[in-house]
Design an enzyme around this catalytic site. Structure first.
Site, mmCIF file in Angstrom:
data_model
loop_
_atom_site.group_PDB
_atom_site.id
_atom_site.type_symbol
_atom_site.label_atom_id
_atom_site.label_comp_id
_atom_site.label_asym_id
_atom_site.label_seq_id
_atom_site.Cartn_x
_atom_site.Cartn_y
_atom_site.Cartn_z
ATOM 1 N N ARG A 19 11.011 -17.348 -27.610
ATOM 2 C CA ARG A 19 12.072 -17.033 -26.660
ATOM 3 C C ARG A 19 13.069 -18.178 -26.647
ATOM 4 N NH1 ARG A 19 7.769 -14.647 -23.679
ATOM 5 N NH2 ARG A 19 8.211 -12.460 -23.143
ATOM 6 N N GLY A 20 14.327 -17.846 -26.384
ATOM 7 C CA GLY A 20 15.347 -18.877 -26.305
ATOM 8 C C GLY A 20 16.531 -18.374 -25.517
ATOM 9 N N MET A 22 19.261 -17.228 -26.483
ATOM 10 C CA MET A 22 19.940 -16.057 -27.022
ATOM 11 C C MET A 22 19.108 -14.794 -26.924
ATOM 12 S SD MET A 22 21.657 -17.706 -30.416
ATOM 13 C CE MET A 22 22.301 -16.131 -30.950
ATOM 14 N N ASP A 141 24.045 -25.333 -36.762
ATOM 15 C CA ASP A 141 23.017 -25.606 -35.746
ATOM 16 C C ASP A 141 21.698 -25.969 -36.423
ATOM 17 O OD1 ASP A 141 22.033 -25.924 -33.169
ATOM 18 O OD2 ASP A 141 21.377 -23.850 -33.012
#
Length: 705
Positions: A19-20, A22, A141
């Site tokens: 999970r993050g 975004m 990134d």
């Protein structure tokens, strides 16, 4: 997002694996293909966004996802699919079995990774960046969480293009009260922080941060407060890594400090240069590997002078088919009626599926088919003369006529279409060739079955063309499958089986898997020697490729001995001035250079260049490569003034023959600039660098169009 949800009626979400900001990453099952994949689901597009914004966002998503899906390299996570489902944008990727670098550090209690692991990771990530930057794509990134080391040791970069999507959607972290969009502060370049223009050198800075962390256990500016981290990137020099990790080799410390330079111009010029620096650091006795490998000559795509007619396109491992000489008790599997139908399937009066003779043909139809056979021979002759555009048109027209008279899946119809595909490939139109090959393969599979030798031959060409399209992973998979099928159907010693295995070794090398490539080349060479004899041209060609593999793995002494034997064998069987003899002598030059025997390398390079100019012509690609090797040797001997004349001649010839935007022409301009710098002519070197940058930008724009 609910477990077991079915995305687009195809991807069933099974377990959350990340999970993050975004969204979420799920382990999912592709119901259509029965394989497990990773699905990254971006946050739903809610009603709080303006419709116009959502439309722009969707278009940007599709564009970025296409960019990611087009990347084909063993060091980049494969993107299979993308789309939108009930307001959720999603991307389907290969499911990796391994740990990202952040997890590896956690597993190691945030202690530095062992030096061999650090070196392997640095080299693999650099190779992947070199590929993506050549496609004019910048990651933006790069961080430990976006770099995964799989169970087999392969290192892969994830999330190309996703970071830019996150910025648009507003999922990235922000500094309190500043309104500055952020990605990952510990790995951001100074130009990203200052909102200046970002290019591929920003990725190199981020890579320097990643390498610093895995080498020392901490990022270069581990200051706790986000603003302090940013100020550190912008204004402070990082602590030398060896103050934190004394056993780290000094050469790697120097590389990391250069990657972390504040000014992009002070960093390595590109990932290719960084790769060479890393190779030098791994094997300091080899110093700078300025010599070119004998397999690095690219086949020009533009129309060239007459001496190019008849040149074989594709990889160095591709060998022309020669008559097979079976060996008693070890001969290839004999084809049975299951394949031939008891008759020649190429007969005009035979059913292509059953191989059973039909009723006699009427005289007028027999005459028409005989005329088409004559046209087929004429079309082949046009190709032999190098008139590929005319040859392709003739084969396409012939295919249409044969389809009308014999049917679209008749072997002769498919053969004409296959030849049209070959002509397109010779013209550099590989995407169109791929479409034709795929259609012919479908027809042959339907008419003959997937394991028929003709179907396998077509599948072999599809695989080669995938490599020419840059889809190396797909090329590797299909070539391996064809090699296994040919061994099963034709036998492991059949020449077609060995040809496909040679192509398998070639693509393994292109993917950087040189140990595996060398093993396959050695097996092919041994098999050809047993079947054809040690001095057969096919055997010698396979041994040449073994030499390339040895050189790539740093075993230059073995490669040098092998090339000496090859020169002697080629001279005996083909003569001292045969192009293949000269190619083996070029291998001597390369490996003498790798051993820093530059005076010997210079003498050999001059002799090979003179012979190639006499045999092939002054502007032949092989002649120019030998001239460049002469310049390299002169430079290593400190004779830069003489080297400059050779570098300039090569650069001028490649630009004239290949065009200013060709990769070989660009490489020659880079050589010229470096030579001028060695001579202290900084202004002239800067002018060449500016011209080179403009041409690379033009090339990148053309590739995106």
């Amino acid at each position: 997002m609910a477990e077991n949800r079915l995305i687009q009626r195809r991807y069933r979400l099974l377990d959350t694996i990340g999970r993050g900001g975004m969204g979420e990453v799920w382990c999912a099952r592709d119901e259509s293909l029965g394989r497990q994949v990773a699905v990254k689901c971006l946050k739903p597009l809610g009603p709080e966004h303006e419709p116009s914004f959502l439309q722009v966002l969707r278009e940007r998503f599709r564009r970025e996802a296409r960019v990611a899906a087009a990347l084909q390299h063993r060091g980049i996570t494969v993107v299979h699919d993308f789309g939108e489902d009930d307001g959720t944008l999603f991307i389907v990727m290969e499911l990796l079995s391994g740990r990202n670098l952040s997890q590896l550090l956690d597993d190691n209690r945030r202690q530095p990774l062992p030096v061999p692991d650090f070196i392997e990771i640095a080299e693999q990530v650099t190779a992947a960046l070199a590929y993506t930057h050549e496609q004019a794509i910048v990651h933006r990134d790069l961080k430990p969480a976006n770099i995964v080391r799989t169970a087999d040791g392969t290192v892969k970069i994830c999330d190309f293009g996703i970071a830019r999507l996150g910025h648009d959607i507003g999922f990235t972290a922000r500094l309190t009260g500043t309104g500055i969009a952020m990605g990952s502060p510990h790995y951001m370049s100074p130009e990203q922080i200052g909102a200046h223009g970002v290019d591929h050198r920003s990725d190199l800075y981020s890579l320097g941060c990643v390498l610093y962390e895995i080498a020392t256990g901490v990022p270069p500016f581990d200051l706790g407060d986000t603003w302090a981290v940013l100020v550190g990137h912008r204004d402070r020099a990082p602590a030398p890594p060896r103050t934190l990790r004394p056993d780290l080799p000094e050469s790697y410390e120097q590389i990391m400090l250069e990657l972390l330079a504040k000014d992009p111009d002070d960093r390595p010029r590109d990932a290719d240069e960084l790769g060479k620096r890393l190779a030098d650091a791994r094997a300091p006795r080899l110093a700078h590997r300025a010599v070119a490998d004998p397999d690095e000559v690219t086949v020009p795509a533009r129309p060239l002078p007459s001496w190019t007619h008849g040149m074989t396109p594709g990889s160095a491992a591709h060998l022309a088919r020669r008559p097979y000489r079976p060996v008693p008790d070890r001969a290839a599997t004999v084809l049975t009626d299951a394949w031939t139908g008891g008759s020649d399937t190429r007969r005009d009066d035979a059913s292509p599926a059953a191989g059973v003779a039909g009723p006699p043909l009427p005289d007028d139809r027999r005459t028409a088919l005989a005329a088409l056979a004559g046209r087929h021979t004429a079309a082949l002759d046009l190709g032999r003369l190098g008139r590929w555009a005319e040859s392709g048109e003739a084969h396409r027209a012939l295919a249409a006529e044969r389809a009308r008279l014999l049917g679209p899946d008749h072997p002769d119809t498919l053969t004409s279409r296959l030849e049209a595909g070959h002509a397109l490939g010779r013209l550099g139109r590989h995407f169109e060739a791929h479409q034709l090959y795929a259609e012919v393969l479908g027809g042959r599979d339907r008419a003959l079955g997937p394991d028929h030798p003709d179907s396998l031959s077509c599948r072999h060409h599809v695989a080669l063309n995938l490599g020419r399209l840059g889809r190396l992973e797909d090329c590797h998979t299909m070539t391996r499958d064809v090699a296994e099928a040919r061994a099963r159907v034709l036998g492991p010693l059949h020449p077609d089986t060995l040809t496909t295995r040679s192509e398998l070794a070639f693509v393994l090398g292109k993917l950087g898997m040189w140990a595996a490539a060398l093993q396959v080349y050695q097996e092919v060479a041994a098999a050809r020697s047993a079947v054809l004899g040690p001095d057969h041209p096919d055997t010698l060609a396979a041994r040449y490729e073994v030499g390339i593999g040895l050189g790539r793995l740093g075993r230059s002494a073995e490669a040098l001995a092998l090339y000496r034997e090859l020169v002697a064998a080629r001279s005996r069987s083909q003569g001292a001035d045969d192009p293949e003899t000269l190619r083996a002598r070029h291998g001597l030059v390369v490996n003498l250079g790798r051993q820093h025997r530059w005076q010997e390398a210079l003498v050999e390079a001059r002799e090979v260049a003179a012979a190639r100019a006499r045999v092939l012509g002054e502007d032949h690609p092989d002649t120019l490569v030998s001239r460049r090797e002469t310049a390299v040797a002169l430079g290593w001997l400190g004779r830069w003034g003489e080297a400059l004349d050779h570098y300039r001649r090569v650069a001028d010839a490649r630009e004239r023959v290949l065009g200013a935007g060709h990769l070989d022409a660009l490489a020659s301009q880079s050589d010229l600039a470096q030579c001028l710098e060695q001579l202290g002519r900084a202004d002239e070197a800067a002018a060449v660098h500016r011209r080179l940058a403009a041409r690379r930008q033009e090339r990148a724009v053309r590739r995106r169009q």
